[in-house]
Design a protein around this motif. Structure first.
Motif, PDB file in Angstrom:
ATOM      1  N   ASP A 166     115.506  -7.038  83.071  1.00 21.95           N
ATOM      2  CA  ASP A 166     115.559  -8.110  84.078  1.00 21.95           C
ATOM      3  C   ASP A 166     114.229  -8.839  84.184  1.00 21.95           C
ATOM      4  O   ASP A 166     113.710  -9.082  85.283  1.00 21.95           O
ATOM      5  N   ASP A 167     113.655  -9.171  83.020  1.00 21.76           N
ATOM      6  CA  ASP A 167     112.376  -9.906  82.949  1.00 21.76           C
ATOM      7  C   ASP A 167     111.222  -9.163  83.601  1.00 21.76           C
ATOM      8  O   ASP A 167     110.261  -9.777  84.083  1.00 21.76           O
ATOM      9  N   MET A 168     111.289  -7.834  83.608  1.00 23.86           N
ATOM     10  CA  MET A 168     110.205  -7.025  84.171  1.00 23.86           C
ATOM     11  C   MET A 168     109.832  -5.925  83.193  1.00 23.86           C
ATOM     12  O   MET A 168     110.701  -5.334  82.541  1.00 23.86           O
ATOM     13  N   ASP A 169     108.524  -5.650  83.096  1.00 27.49           N
ATOM     14  CA  ASP A 169     108.041  -4.547  82.261  1.00 27.49           C
ATOM     15  C   ASP A 169     108.247  -3.229  83.000  1.00 27.49           C
ATOM     16  O   ASP A 169     107.752  -3.062  84.126  1.00 27.49           O
ATOM     17  N   VAL A 170     108.967  -2.308  82.366  1.00 28.70           N
ATOM     18  CA  VAL A 170     109.236  -1.007  82.966  1.00 28.70           C
ATOM     19  C   VAL A 170     108.687   0.077  82.038  1.00 28.70           C
ATOM     20  O   VAL A 170     108.984   0.083  80.838  1.00 28.70           O
ATOM     21  N   TYR A 171     107.886   0.981  82.607  1.00 30.86           N
ATOM     22  CA  TYR A 171     107.302   2.083  81.853  1.00 30.86           C
ATOM     23  C   TYR A 171     107.883   3.413  82.338  1.00 30.86           C
ATOM     24  O   TYR A 171     108.150   3.592  83.531  1.00 30.86           O
ATOM     25  N   PHE A 172     108.065   4.328  81.400  1.00 33.30           N
ATOM     26  CA  PHE A 172     108.560   5.663  81.707  1.00 33.30           C
ATOM     27  C   PHE A 172     107.553   6.688  81.202  1.00 33.30           C
ATOM     28  O   PHE A 172     107.156   6.641  80.035  1.00 33.30           O
ATOM     29  N   ILE A 173     107.137   7.585  82.088  1.00 29.35           N
ATOM     30  CA  ILE A 173     106.223   8.661  81.685  1.00 29.35           C
ATOM     31  C   ILE A 173     107.045   9.929  81.480  1.00 29.35           C
ATOM     32  O   ILE A 173     107.642  10.454  82.415  1.00 29.35           O
ATOM     33  N   ARG A 174     107.084  10.398  80.240  1.00 25.58           N
ATOM     34  CA  ARG A 174     107.905  11.545  79.870  1.00 25.58           C
ATOM     35  C   ARG A 174     107.054  12.800  79.706  1.00 25.58           C
ATOM     36  O   ARG A 174     105.903  12.736  79.267  1.00 25.58           O
TER      37      ARG A 174
END
Length: 480
Positions: free
Chosen positions: A81-89
């Motif tokens: 949705d035009d947003m940068d999303v980061y996931f910390i695994r």
């Protein structure tokens, strides 16, 4: 343009267990429509919906020192949705079928998450101006910044905001355990920082270290500075009162839209609700097996069934209206003692009470689109979203005047068309019963007043637009 990084334990559509996930899934998108750049980082849980987990691109791994041990974090990225999303695994902390577990384990895994977010920034070299933290799970981040990272010029310029969505949950453990996990210096565990009643309190640390603190409604921001609502932290909040404000949540205006909702038997607007809501009522009655009667007074509950929500007030109170043909629809699960209240009503009134102890978005919207009232007799309510969803669909909320319920529901206390719902003040059965009888009387004797309140409720703008502008002003003030 300011760059704001949202840090939270959950976010729709990736992973959502309650209101926090709903807010984080909607608010950043609203903020991105303004003169801001907003990014999001959440834990990369194994139980994230597979379609998002598979699409996320793995960027790199990096070490995270936590106390005396060092772990590895893997960073993944997704444009959504035009947003940068980061996931910390991290397999040790974020595997398993659900995001939360025992508090002893959760304290450590969210301490790791907060530290990993700060380390992530240095590897990405993101020009972040503000880190916006949410609830106790991310409250250690301002603590880390004001202690371990304070000498680094890159980090020293970053401002922090901590939003409290529910003060009851604080991230509490033994001081020795917290020292062992985090490696934070001894002075952090003083009374004016993180110590509270002899234990380490993550939320208190964030309250004392964040540059600004917000809650999810103006009324709740005032309430939590008192012993009654302060959950043991009222003194810390009162001390930081100049930096504390309340910004009332909103709802996703497109997700909750009775004019275009595919789950409704008949869609409607503020100009066409009369016949459509009758059709929806018949559809709901047929679907749940209750008596088909378009004139029945229908009450809905879509909620976690917990002590906070105040449903014990309903015991031995609903009989008056149920005996006169009213119906009750309950959707939600929670504490056994609360679920038992509604199971007992279902046994006594099998043709008038429907209970489903498993949330379903489709049924929730059908309840909003058909029922006359939604019941929210909360002991306390930081904001509440259900009353706004219900108003959008013309289902009038009946609620206790506390927190965000008081901020979002208007009621003149009379048999009139003025208001967008019904409110009662004292948390007791008598006050609730009187309010319910007033609503029932208005429905039965003054349908024109009832329809007037429906129109006012449906016209009420509970979208994220107001909150987004308030947050934008707050962000801009941090740069002054």
């Amino acid at each position: 343009m300011k760059h704001v990084l949202f840090v939270a334990a959950e976010s729709a559509p990736f992973i959502k267990t309650g209101g926090l996930g709903s807010v984080i899934g909607s608010l950043p998108r609203a903020l991105n429509q303004l003169d801001l750049k907003v990014s999001l980082v959440i834990p990369g849980y194994e139980c994230i919906l597979p379609e998002y987990g598979r699409k996320a691109e793995t960027l790199f791994s990096f070490p995270v020192k936590l106390g005396w041990r060092e772990g590895m974090a893997e960073l993944a990225f997704l444009r959504q949705d035009d947003m940068d999303v980061y996931f910390i695994r991290n397999d040790q902390y974020y595997s398993g079928p659900q995001p939360y577990s025992d508090i002893w384990l959760d304290v450590e895994k969210f301490a790791f998450f907060s530290k990993a977010v700060l380390e992530m920034l240095s590897y990405l070299e993101l020009p972040v101006d503000i880190i916006h933290c949410h609830d106790w799970q991310t409250a250690l981040l301002p603590v880390y910044l004001k202690s371990m990272y304070i000498q680094d010029p890159y980090y020293a310029r970053i401002k922090t905001i901590l939003t409290i969505h529910n003060l009851r949950f604080q991230g509490i453990t033994e001081i020795g355990h917290m020292k062992d996990i985090t490696g934070l210096p001894d002075y952090i565990f003083s009374y004016d920082m993180m110590e509270n009643y002899g234990q380490a309190n993550m939320l208190k640390g964030g309250i004392n270290c964040a540059d600004r603190i917000t809650t999810v409604s103006a009324a709740y921001a005032e309430e939590i500075k008192t012993p009654e609502y302060g959950e043991g932290l009222f003194q810390a909040l009162a001390f930081r009162s100049p930096y504390l404000s309340g910004i009332t949540n909103g709802i996703d205006w497109h997700m909750y839209d009775p004019e275009n909702d595919p789950y409704l038997a008949q869609t409607f607007t503020v100009d066409t609700f009369e016949t459509a809501r009758r059709a929806n009522k018949l559809f709901l009655q047929n679907k749940t097996g209750l008596k088909e009667d378009p004139d029945a007074f229908t009450m809905g509950i879509v909620s976690r069934l917990t002590d906070q929500k105040g449903y014990d007030l309903l015991e031995e109170v609903l009989e008056d209206v149920l005996d006169e043909g009213a119906q009750l629809y309950v959707l939600g699960e929670g504490e056994e003692k609360v679920e038992e209240i509604f199971r007992n009503y279902q046994k006594k009134y099998p043709d008038r009470v429907y209970v489903r102890n498993l949330y379903q978005d489709e049924l929730a919207k059908q309840i909003y689109g058909a029922c006359d009232l939604t019941l929210m007799p909360s002991r306390f309510e930081p904001c509440g979203l259900n009353q706004m969803m219900a108003q959008r669909y013309g289902c009038l909320p009946l609620a206790r005047a506390t927190g965000g319920l008081k901020d979002t529901i208007e009621d003149d206390g009379r048999l009139s068309a003025r208001g967008t719902g019904f409110l009662f003040d004292r948390f007791d059965r008598f006050a609730f019963h009187n309010c319910l009888k007033r609503a029932f009387s208005l429905y039965r004797t003054h349908p024109e007043y009832w329809e007037g309140r429906i129109r006012a409720a449906m016209k009420k703008d509970n979208s994220w637009a107001h909150a987004a502008r308030a947050y934008e002003d707050l962000y801009q003030s941090l740069g002054e």
